[in-house]
Design a protein around this motif. Structure first.
Motif, PDB file in Angstrom:
ATOM      1  N   LEU A 125       0.824  -1.212   0.000  1.00  0.00           N
ATOM      2  CA  LEU A 125       0.000   0.000   0.000  1.00  0.00           C
ATOM      3  C   LEU A 125       0.857   1.261   0.000  1.00  0.00           C
ATOM      4  N   LEU A 126       1.946   1.227   0.781  1.00  0.00           N
ATOM      5  CA  LEU A 126       2.775   2.433   0.916  1.00  0.00           C
ATOM      6  C   LEU A 126       3.666   2.671  -0.292  1.00  0.00           C
ATOM      7  N   THR A 127       4.086   1.625  -0.972  1.00  0.00           N
ATOM      8  CA  THR A 127       5.019   1.795  -2.096  1.00  0.00           C
ATOM      9  C   THR A 127       4.336   1.777  -3.459  1.00  0.00           C
ATOM     10  N   VAL A 128       3.106   1.303  -3.551  1.00  0.00           N
ATOM     11  CA  VAL A 128       2.411   1.231  -4.841  1.00  0.00           C
ATOM     12  C   VAL A 128       1.185   2.136  -4.886  1.00  0.00           C
ATOM     13  N   ILE A 129       0.319   2.005  -3.891  1.00  0.00           N
ATOM     14  CA  ILE A 129      -0.941   2.751  -3.918  1.00  0.00           C
ATOM     15  C   ILE A 129      -0.749   4.203  -3.496  1.00  0.00           C
ATOM     16  N   VAL A 130      -0.043   4.423  -2.387  1.00  0.00           N
ATOM     17  CA  VAL A 130       0.121   5.787  -1.865  1.00  0.00           C
ATOM     18  C   VAL A 130       0.800   6.721  -2.872  1.00  0.00           C
ATOM     19  N   PRO A 131       1.892   6.300  -3.558  1.00  0.00           N
ATOM     20  CA  PRO A 131       2.504   7.211  -4.546  1.00  0.00           C
ATOM     21  C   PRO A 131       1.540   7.646  -5.645  1.00  0.00           C
ATOM     22  N   GLN A 132       0.660   6.749  -6.091  1.00  0.00           N
ATOM     23  CA  GLN A 132      -0.294   7.119  -7.131  1.00  0.00           C
ATOM     24  C   GLN A 132      -1.278   8.176  -6.639  1.00  0.00           C
ATOM     25  N   PHE A 133      -1.790   7.989  -5.433  1.00  0.00           N
ATOM     26  CA  PHE A 133      -2.680   8.991  -4.856  1.00  0.00           C
ATOM     27  C   PHE A 133      -1.936  10.299  -4.603  1.00  0.00           C
ATOM     28  N   ALA A 134      -0.678  10.198  -4.177  1.00  0.00           N
ATOM     29  CA  ALA A 134       0.109  11.400  -3.890  1.00  0.00           C
ATOM     30  C   ALA A 134       0.288  12.244  -5.145  1.00  0.00           C
ATOM     31  N   ASN A 135       0.556  11.596  -6.284  1.00  0.00           N
ATOM     32  CA  ASN A 135       0.714  12.330  -7.547  1.00  0.00           C
ATOM     33  C   ASN A 135      -0.580  13.045  -7.925  1.00  0.00           C
ATOM     34  N   ILE A 136      -1.712  12.370  -7.730  1.00  0.00           N
ATOM     35  CA  ILE A 136      -3.006  12.991  -8.050  1.00  0.00           C
ATOM     36  C   ILE A 136      -3.254  14.203  -7.160  1.00  0.00           C
ATOM     37  N   LEU A 137      -2.977  14.053  -5.864  1.00  0.00           N
ATOM     38  CA  LEU A 137      -3.210  15.155  -4.925  1.00  0.00           C
ATOM     39  C   LEU A 137      -2.298  16.338  -5.211  1.00  0.00           C
ATOM     40  N   ILE A 138      -1.046  16.045  -5.576  1.00  0.00           N
ATOM     41  CA  ILE A 138      -0.106  17.140  -5.884  1.00  0.00           C
ATOM     42  C   ILE A 138      -0.548  17.882  -7.134  1.00  0.00           C
ATOM     43  N   GLN A 139      -1.004  17.152  -8.151  1.00  0.00           N
ATOM     44  CA  GLN A 139      -1.471  17.785  -9.382  1.00  0.00           C
ATOM     45  C   GLN A 139      -2.703  18.648  -9.139  1.00  0.00           C
ATOM     46  N   LEU A 140      -3.549  18.214  -8.219  1.00  0.00           N
ATOM     47  CA  LEU A 140      -4.746  18.988  -7.900  1.00  0.00           C
ATOM     48  C   LEU A 140      -4.457  20.165  -6.979  1.00  0.00           C
ATOM     49  N   GLY A 141      -3.231  20.212  -6.442  1.00  0.00           N
ATOM     50  CA  GLY A 141      -2.862  21.296  -5.544  1.00  0.00           C
ATOM     51  C   GLY A 141      -3.601  21.251  -4.224  1.00  0.00           C
ATOM     52  N   ALA A 142      -3.926  20.052  -3.775  1.00  0.00           N
ATOM     53  CA  ALA A 142      -4.692  19.911  -2.541  1.00  0.00           C
ATOM     54  C   ALA A 142      -3.819  20.187  -1.327  1.00  0.00           C
ATOM     55  N   GLU A 143      -4.463  20.712  -0.284  1.00  0.00           N
ATOM     56  CA  GLU A 143      -3.762  20.919   0.992  1.00  0.00           C
ATOM     57  C   GLU A 143      -3.699  19.575   1.729  1.00  0.00           C
ATOM     58  N   LEU A 144      -2.485  19.142   2.023  1.00  0.00           N
ATOM     59  CA  LEU A 144      -2.294  17.799   2.582  1.00  0.00           C
ATOM     60  C   LEU A 144      -2.310  17.839   4.104  1.00  0.00           C
ATOM     61  N   PRO A 145      -3.187  17.056   4.717  1.00  0.00           N
ATOM     62  CA  PRO A 145      -3.185  16.959   6.194  1.00  0.00           C
ATOM     63  C   PRO A 145      -1.885  16.313   6.697  1.00  0.00           C
ATOM     64  N   ALA A 146      -1.676  16.392   8.007  1.00  0.00           N
ATOM     65  CA  ALA A 146      -0.445  15.837   8.593  1.00  0.00           C
ATOM     66  C   ALA A 146      -0.348  14.335   8.363  1.00  0.00           C
ATOM     67  N   LEU A 147      -1.481  13.631   8.474  1.00  0.00           N
ATOM     68  CA  LEU A 147      -1.468  12.180   8.265  1.00  0.00           C
ATOM     69  C   LEU A 147      -1.053  11.840   6.845  1.00  0.00           C
ATOM     70  N   THR A 148      -1.570  12.585   5.865  1.00  0.00           N
ATOM     71  CA  THR A 148      -1.215  12.332   4.460  1.00  0.00           C
ATOM     72  C   THR A 148       0.247  12.628   4.210  1.00  0.00           C
ATOM     73  N   GLN A 149       0.753  13.713   4.771  1.00  0.00           N
ATOM     74  CA  GLN A 149       2.174  14.042   4.615  1.00  0.00           C
ATOM     75  C   GLN A 149       3.064  12.968   5.227  1.00  0.00           C
ATOM     76  N   PHE A 150       2.639  12.455   6.371  1.00  0.00           N
ATOM     77  CA  PHE A 150       3.405  11.381   7.017  1.00  0.00           C
ATOM     78  C   PHE A 150       3.436  10.132   6.137  1.00  0.00           C
ATOM     79  N   LEU A 151       2.293   9.766   5.551  1.00  0.00           N
ATOM     80  CA  LEU A 151       2.232   8.582   4.693  1.00  0.00           C
ATOM     81  C   LEU A 151       3.098   8.759   3.453  1.00  0.00           C
ATOM     82  N   ILE A 152       3.083   9.941   2.873  1.00  0.00           N
ATOM     83  CA  ILE A 152       3.903  10.198   1.678  1.00  0.00           C
ATOM     84  C   ILE A 152       5.387  10.138   2.032  1.00  0.00           C
TER      85      ILE A 152
END
Length: 325
Positions: free
Chosen positions: A105-132
């Motif tokens: 989950l951390l090496t395959v799924i999370v990076p894909q979601f992280a790229n989508i969130l970065i492209q959308l310019g979303a504000e990342l909560p602390a939990l999301t930043q920790f996971l990334i």
């Protein structure tokens, strides 16, 4: 006859190494060497316990009955170890699968979601930043974690090789909830069964205690048995020495004291062994029953945190788009 029996066993054994050992033992016995001396040349195969029992059987002329007792003892010991291994195998397998799922989950799924969130310019909560951050670490710097684990394992083994370190670690093991109780009961059962077998076979008390100490596999139990041996050498009773060891409950001490008074220590130890084998069975069932829900909760929590960390920013984005429209 002994030689004929060894010859038959040699033909039945499938393991090449053990088959060759039996061949050498049979050859030595044919040459006039006592059976005990023949097996004494292979201490890695025939333990000190086995060797001393065989010697006692040769002296008393009851080698067949002694070997039968050894067989029963080893079967019970194997059964006891099997129960403990089966109790610990399930949680180990669950932990391994939990780690593999988390790593995926951390090496395959999370990076894909992280790229989508970065492209959308979303504000990342602390939990999301920790996971990334954790995902980036596992992808690029996993060798650091492996190195740390390797160093910790090396330090643990180095400490455990020292008498003080081994004593302290074994003491901690006995205090671990549920598992410590299982280890204590298993050690008492092994002590009682081994000591009883030696006494019943005609081995003297001092030698029996010394051999039993070598089968304890726990520094705390070994220390208690050593103190007991020294007390017997000094003319004191075994029960008095064992009473000072916290690892042996009052019931065990009382049974041994009664055995010393009646001259039936071996019978009392046999009853203690049977009792604690049943206690081990119950402890194994309790451990299995306790671990299963704990593992499910832990795995569910890990997956839940990862899902929450990835979807919380998405929910914020969807909420912002809804308000703007």
């Amino acid at each position: 006859p002994l030689v004929q029996g060894l010859n038959i066993m040699q033909r039945q054994i499938d393991n090449p190494a053990f088959k060759n050992i039996l061949k050498q033992v049979r050859t030595n016995v044919e040459g006039g060497v006592p059976f005990s001396e023949g097996i004494a040349q292979y201490p890695k195969v025939f333990s000190r316990l086995y060797l001393n029992l065989v010697r006692a059987g040769e002296v008393s002329g009851n080698l067949d009955s002694i070997l039968d007792r050894i067989s029963g003892f080893l079967e019970k010991e194997l059964e006891l170890r099997g129960k403990i291994k089966s109790a610990l195998t399930y949680p180990v397998i669950v932990i391994i699968f939990a780690l593999l799922i988390t790593y995926f989950l951390l090496t395959v799924i999370v990076p894909q979601f992280a790229n989508i969130l970065i492209q959308l310019g979303a504000e990342l909560p602390a939990l999301t930043q920790f996971l990334i951050s954790t995902s980036n670490f596992l992808q690029n710097q996993l060798w650091i974690l492996v190195g740390i684990i390797g160093v910790l394992v090396f330090i643990y083994r180095a400490i455990y090789k020292t008498p003080t370190g081994r004593h302290r670690i074994d003491q901690i093991k006995l205090k671990v909830p549920v598992i410590g109780n299982l280890l204590q009961k298993s050690a008492i059962s092994t002590f009682a069964r081994t000591f009883s077998l030696l006494l019943e076979s005609g081995v003297n008390v001092i030698e029996s205690l010394d051999i039993t100490k070598g089968t304890a596999n726990n520094a705390i139990v070994e220390e208690a048995i050593e103190n007991c041996k020294n007390a017997v050498i000094g003319g004191d009773q075994m029960a008095n020495a064992l009473a000072t060891a916290p690892v042996f409950p009052p019931m065990v001490v009382s049974m041994i004291a009664i055995g010393e008074e009646t001259g039936a220590v071996d019978n009392m130890l046999e009853k203690v062994a049977d009792y604690y084998e049943r206690e081990v069975d119950e402890a194994v069932e309790q451990l299995t029953a306790a671990i299963e829900p704990v593992m499910i909760i832990v795995l569910g929590t890990i997956v839940g945190l990862i899902v929450a960390g990835m979807f919380l920013p998405m929910f914020k984005i969807i909420g912002a788009l809804t308000q703007s429209s």
